[in-house]
Scaffold this active site. Structure first.
Site, short mmCIF file in Angstrom:
data_model
loop_
_atom_site.label_atom_id
_atom_site.label_comp_id
_atom_site.label_asym_id
_atom_site.label_seq_id
_atom_site.Cartn_x
_atom_site.Cartn_y
_atom_site.Cartn_z
N HIS A 143 -93.02 -18.59 6.15
CA HIS A 143 -93.41 -18.34 4.76
C HIS A 143 -94.91 -18.12 4.70
O HIS A 143 -95.69 -19.06 4.84
CB HIS A 143 -92.98 -19.50 3.86
N ASP A 189 -90.02 -19.48 -2.43
CA ASP A 189 -91.03 -20.44 -2.90
C ASP A 189 -91.34 -20.39 -4.40
O ASP A 189 -91.83 -21.37 -4.94
CB ASP A 189 -92.31 -20.29 -2.08
ZN LIG Z 1 -95.54 -19.87 -1.14
#
Ligand SMILES: [Zn+2]
Length: 1104
Positions: A137, A267
């Protein structure tokens, strides 16, 4: 099927005429008894430029074996032959050794979707198939700037994470083993890497994509936030990302196999229906995310409904449904299995003689975890994320341990274990569960707000960094102005288009879930604003060029060489040009495809000005004092105490209209007079103050009198030790007031009322850090509340969250509505969640929702609605019936989530924020939606010092109907343009404007002389006819798809429909526009050999 000579002939024709229709026409004459190749086949002849690009000095370092291999491949059918030679080597050999000339056309195999499973490591029926998804990520800015993350700079509190190393090492690891997989998400980083790599690495990367080892998912420039983003910028950021990843023009970066089919929003802090709807319209098969309310997640785990079909837009029916899968373990490695260089979990120690031997222990731990996950999902496939933030910098460590994990878990199959673990990608997982052919549950509300625990509602970021959120809107406004003017003025200058793409890229980066949200550190926030500022500055050259070109196109006599500049500090009434010039030209551009009128306000130093329009007629104007609180801003560098106001009326669609402003000595101009009266009005709209308190007590418009009070107040921010949920503090993400009670700033407000011929204003001063101007303009049917808040005092050690609250007596019955990213309205019910029983632990923060452009309440019995439009994203709620509040500013002192405190300062003091709330009362949403557009794509005001003749330049000769919005008009590839048109209404919102409507593209774009067009997915990169999505069975499959009717140049639009077209126009370039071929599905593709064969066939008169 055409034989090779016929194909070759097609190639030549296509090269010569650049038109599919002409190729088909010629084919019919030349080969009368043959079936004519379809458009799609012909379109597969992509122009790729010559084989030999540049002459390189010295002897080519190519081995004789490779030359022989290539020669041999050319004298036999190369189909299905894999040479494993880089394209550049092939190019050298063909040209230099074999003396073959450059070709211009590439022939590709048609790729069929049924080939898709070839790229997947096979799951085993009857077993529990565990799909390991290696991923990293990579935030495009957060605690480090974009470049610091890419290159791996060490900054305070952040480790040495470098995305360049991640892509490097993953590529190397994958090349060693065809079973290994990885997903790449953010194309901003991939694009940086690609530009720095040599041809061999690029070729390798592309082969890995082609083979399905690397899957591009998400594919936007960034993983965008879903609360604060507007749908226009979300579409733009995906469109730009896809041009990087799937464009055959950008050095054939990844080709069609690079086109993403999966949403990967792992996220972002809550999820909107509009984002899901956009993904469905890009042809995505599924969406994965991690963050949803903790109660919702627990319920879904227990009921095995972690996967569902999300009905993302009720107006668009099945067309915007998206299969949605919630990740089990956030997006992390299973606990104990992070074998990344940044982690401290033990590696597999599989030497049985070692005292540290741990295989049995690790396998047991993994199987326990697998059991938990499998219990939450309903098929015999589960997806395990193997990644974390910025992991895989040293990918070998990760893969070596995953290899062992797979090996030792699968070894147990000999002992009748039914667990089958393998490397996989989201597409392969989606294919596997689709094959399960089960009936899925549906979901029709959204995933807001995101509660992480009983006291952590992530609703603070709806408002955090309010000035940056406003600047982002200005950036979008100007980006659209520049895109449109580039098309209208036929800008072909590459340096100008490069400036346009710089701003486009800066805007795309700002959509990142730590950028527009304000959850980044101050340094990073400053860097985002730097990018935007540079982008706006670069683009300033486009309107000037466009204006001069458009004017000279209108008439050869009106050649001009004006320089137009924007005044970007008008929010503090500061503008060098208007303040220092006794004569200047004001040019206003209207980015809407219908005429609009706009009040121009400019700070000036004189007392009287004459404003003249393009007909030479004097335009009424008025002077109005700059509010004292603005004059008091310490860093304002202006001596202007008044603003000149005039109405630029009827600016043509996509047109420019200018006015001459001259300082005048005579006193004929109407200024503002101070009034003791406590009412302002324009005849249609009235605001009445309480004479004692100085606050609003009644508003009237559309014939309705509405008792209303409004005030600016604040919540005290909760400061805890953050050790447990009960002690979580308010911060950049989380909003948590100390109590439900709000703090009043002042009971009595100081008021000055100004009246004039165009505008009437109430200047309110609440205290030294809160003030407001309430105004009505002549001929406008709304009221503006121009609030100014800051620096928020924190000397008492307490953070403050400032709101503007509007209270009416409307009986809203606990219901209010907020928009999904500026589009469909979402029904909200106070203290209620549509899909589970909510335990109300935070009655204020848990009732806050993202408000991107509009929030409203209704009194159904009275048939009335009360709406507030805002100029940037904010958190909003209705905590009592008849009430709306919006959070306008916040300053909190506790450090949260390893970040800094949200304690913004500028010029040595707390940040001052200023903005507008537009208030409307009526019985239909139509006027609100039209005004939202005028706020979002406001007319842009340019100034030029000195004298000049005012003019009017029409961009479009025909206006679009009011319910049709020209969402995008921008330069596209090969000299074509991209146009998006949109029906702005929802079903049933308005008796007239919610009807289906037909518009004619040729008429709309008459000045551009449309030649041909084709429709694409919403991102503009794939022909709509090539879009194939997996269909998912639900109990509710009877809902319709929307239609995409086209009749000649007429297109129909149904409520909420957006349609995207690539249009060939006469003026820009002679290239035709043809639909790109169908998307690839991550399967092996030919590597140029077919085209080599074709070329050689031509050279040797088809002798081979
Ligand atoms: Zn993030």
């Amino acid at each position: 099927m055409a034989i090779v000579q016929q194909k070759a002939q097609c190639v030549l024709w296509f090269a010569e005429f650049e038109s599919v229709v002409t190729v088909q026409h010629n084919f019919r004459w030349q080969y009368p008894r043959q079936r004519i190749p379809e458009q799609r086949a012909i379109c597969c002849f992509h122009e790729t430029g010559p084989v030999q690009k540049n002459q390189s000095p010295g002897r080519p370092r190519t081995s004789e074996e490779k030359v022989e291999l290539l020669r041999l491949s050319c004298v036999r059918s190369p189909k299905n032959l894999e040479l494993g030679i880089p394209k550049t080597t092939m190019q050298n050999v063909l040209h230099k050794r074999l003396r073959l000339y450059a070709y211009k056309i590439q022939l590709r195999h048609e790729i069929k979707s049924e080939n898709r499973p070839n790229a997947c490591n096979q799951s085993i029926p009857g077993m529990l198939n565990v799909h390991l998804i290696p991923h990293s990520h990579d935030d495009v800015g957060y605690r480090k700037t974009v470049d610091q993350y890419y290159y791996g700079v060490v900054t305070k509190n952040t480790p040495k994470g470098g995305v360049q190393y991640i892509i490097d090492t993953v590529t190397q690891e994958l090349a060693k083993d065809p079973k290994k997989r990885f997903v790449q998400v953010e194309t901003e980083f991939l694009w940086k890497w690609w530009q720095e790599e040599n041809d061999e690495m690029r070729q390798l990367y592309r082969q890995l994509v082609d083979a399905g080892q690397i899957e591009i998912i998400g594919g936007g420039v960034v993983m965008n936030d879903e609360a604060d983003t507007h749908y226009q910028t979300t579409i733009d950021q995906f469109s730009l990302g896809f041009r990087y990843s799937a464009s055959p023009l950008l050095d054939e970066m990844l080709g069609e196999c690079g086109r993403p089919r999966i949403g990967w929003q792992i996220d972002p802090f809550g999820h909107s229906k509009e984002t899901a709807s956009i993904m469905a319209q890009m042809g995505f098969d599924a969406l994965f995310f991690a963050r949803l309310d903790y109660e919702d997640k627990q319920n879904r785990i227990e009921s095995k409904t972690m996967e569902m079909v999300w009905q993302a837009n009720k107006n668009l029916g099945l067309s915007s449904d998206l299969f949605t899968s919630v990740l089990y373990n956030h997006y992390s490695f299973p606990t104990g299995f992070c074998n990344d260089i940044s982690c401290s979990d033990d590696p597999f120690i599989d030497d049985k003689n070692s005292p540290d031997y741990n295989v049995d222990e690790k396998v047991t731990k993994f199987l326990d975890f697998i059991d938990d996950v499998a219990a939450a999902y309903s098929t015999d496939n589960i997806l395990i994320t193997m990644g974390q933030d910025f992991t895989y910098q040293s990918a070998h460590m990760n893969y070596k341990n995953m290899d062992k994990l797979i090996k030792y878990v699968n070894l147990l199959q000999k002992n009748n274990s039914n667990i089958n673990v393998f490397y996989s990608t989201p597409s392969c997982y989606v294919k596997a569960i689709h094959d399960a052919n089960q009936t899925w549950t549906t979901k029709s509300d959204d995933f807001f707000p995101y509660g992480n625990d009983p006291h952590s509602y992530w609703t603070g970021y709806f408002t955090s960094r309010p000035t940056n959120k406003r600047y982002e809107r200005i950036g979008n406004n100007f980006l659209q102005v520049c895109k449109q003017l580039s098309v209208l003025s036929r800008v072909s200058d590459k340096s100008l288009l490069k400036k346009l793409s710089y701003l486009g890229n800066a805007m795309a980066i700002l959509q990142h879930h730590d950028a527009i949200t304000g959850t980044d550190t101050q340094d990073v926030a400053d860097d985002y604003m730097r990018m935007l500022s540079v982008g706006i500055d670069k683009c300033e050259d486009i309107p000037t060029t466009a204006y001069n070109k458009m004017l000279s196109q209108e008439s050869s006599e009106t050649k001009t060489n004006l320089t137009m500049r924007s005044c970007l500090l008008l929010n503090i009434s500061q503008c060098d040009i208007s303040e220092s010039s006794s004569e200047f030209l004001v040019t206003i551009y209207n980015p809407l495809a219908r005429p609009t009128s706009h009040y121009v306000r400019l700070p000036v130093n004189g007392n009287n000005y004459v404003v003249t329009d393009y007909n030479g007629a004097q335009v009424p104007s008025q002077m109005i004092p700059v509010p004292q609180s603005v004059l008091d801003i310490p860093y304002r560098k202006s001596v202007a105490t008044q603003e000149l106001v005039f109405r630029a009326a009827d600016i043509p669609p996509l047109g420019l209209q200018s006015y001459k402003v001259s300082l005048s000595e005579n006193n004929s101009q109407g200024g503002s007079v101070t009034s003791n009266n406590h009412t302002i009005s324009n005849g249609d709209v009235t605001v009445e103050l309480d004479a004692d308190l100085g606050t609003v007590k009644l508003i009237s418009m559309n014939g309705i009198d509405l008792p209303l009070t409004q005030s600016i107040m604040y919540y005290n921010a909760f400061h805890g030790n953050d050790a447990e949920a009960a002690n979580i503090s308010s911060g950049a993400y989380i909003f948590r007031p100390t109590s439900e009670g709000v703090q009043k700033i002042n009971d009595k407000v100081n008021v000055t009322v100004y009246k004039g011929n165009l505008i009437e204003e109430i200047h309110q001063v609440f205290n030294e850090w809160v003030s407001q101007v309430i105004r009505v303009y002549k001929q406008e049917k709304h009221i503006e509340f121009d609030w100014m808040v800051g620096p928020i005092p924190v000397d008492d050690g307490t953070g403050k969250e400032v709101i503007s609250r509007f209270t009416t007596k409307l009986d809203s019955k606990g219901i209010f509505y907020t928009d999904a990213n500026g589009r469909e309205m979402q029904k909200r019910q106070r203290n209620y969640r549509p899909t589970w029983t909510w335990n109300i632990s935070e009655p204020v923060a848990g009732n806050y929702y993202p408000t991107t452009t509009r929030i409203l309440i209704k009194d159904e019995a009275k048939g009335l609605q009360f709406a507030i439009l805002n100029d940037r994203s904010q958190g909003g709620s209705s905590l009592q019936d008849g009430e709306i509040e919006l959070m306008v500013h916040r300053r909190v002192l506790k450090i949260q989530h390893y970040n800094e405190a949200l304690n913004e300062t500028a010029y040595g003091a707390g940040v001052i924020a200023r903005g507008r709330h537009i208030v409307m009362v009526g019985n239909s949403s139509a006027q609100e939606r039209l005004l939202v557009q005028r706020t979002l794509l406001a007319p842009w005001v340019f100034l030029t010092p000195g004298s000049g003749n005012p003019v009017q330049v029409k961009g479009l000769t025909n206006s679009l109907p009011e319910n049709v919005h020209l969402l995008t008009l921008e330069p596209w590839e090969k000299g074509s343009i991209l146009i998006r048109v949109e029906h702005i209404m929802e079903n049933g919102e308005d008796p007239v404007m919610s009807q289906n409507i037909t518009v004619d593209l040729k008429e709309i774009l008459a000045p551009l002389a449309v030649k041909s067009f084709y429709e694409t997915t919403i991102d503009g990169k794939m022909a709509l006819q090539s879009m194939e999505r997996l269909e998912w069975r639900t109990a509710d499959n009877s809902r319709p798809h929307i239609h995409h009717n086209i009749n000649n140049f007429s297109i129909s639009l149904s409520p909420m429909q957006i349609r995207t077209f690539i249009v060939a126009v006469n003026h820009i370039a002679p290239s035709p526009t043809t639909a790109p071929s169908s998307g690839c599905s991550n399967i092996i593709r030919d590597n140029c050999l077919v085209l080599i064969s074709l070329y050689i066939s031509l050279k040797f008169n088809f002798a081979v």
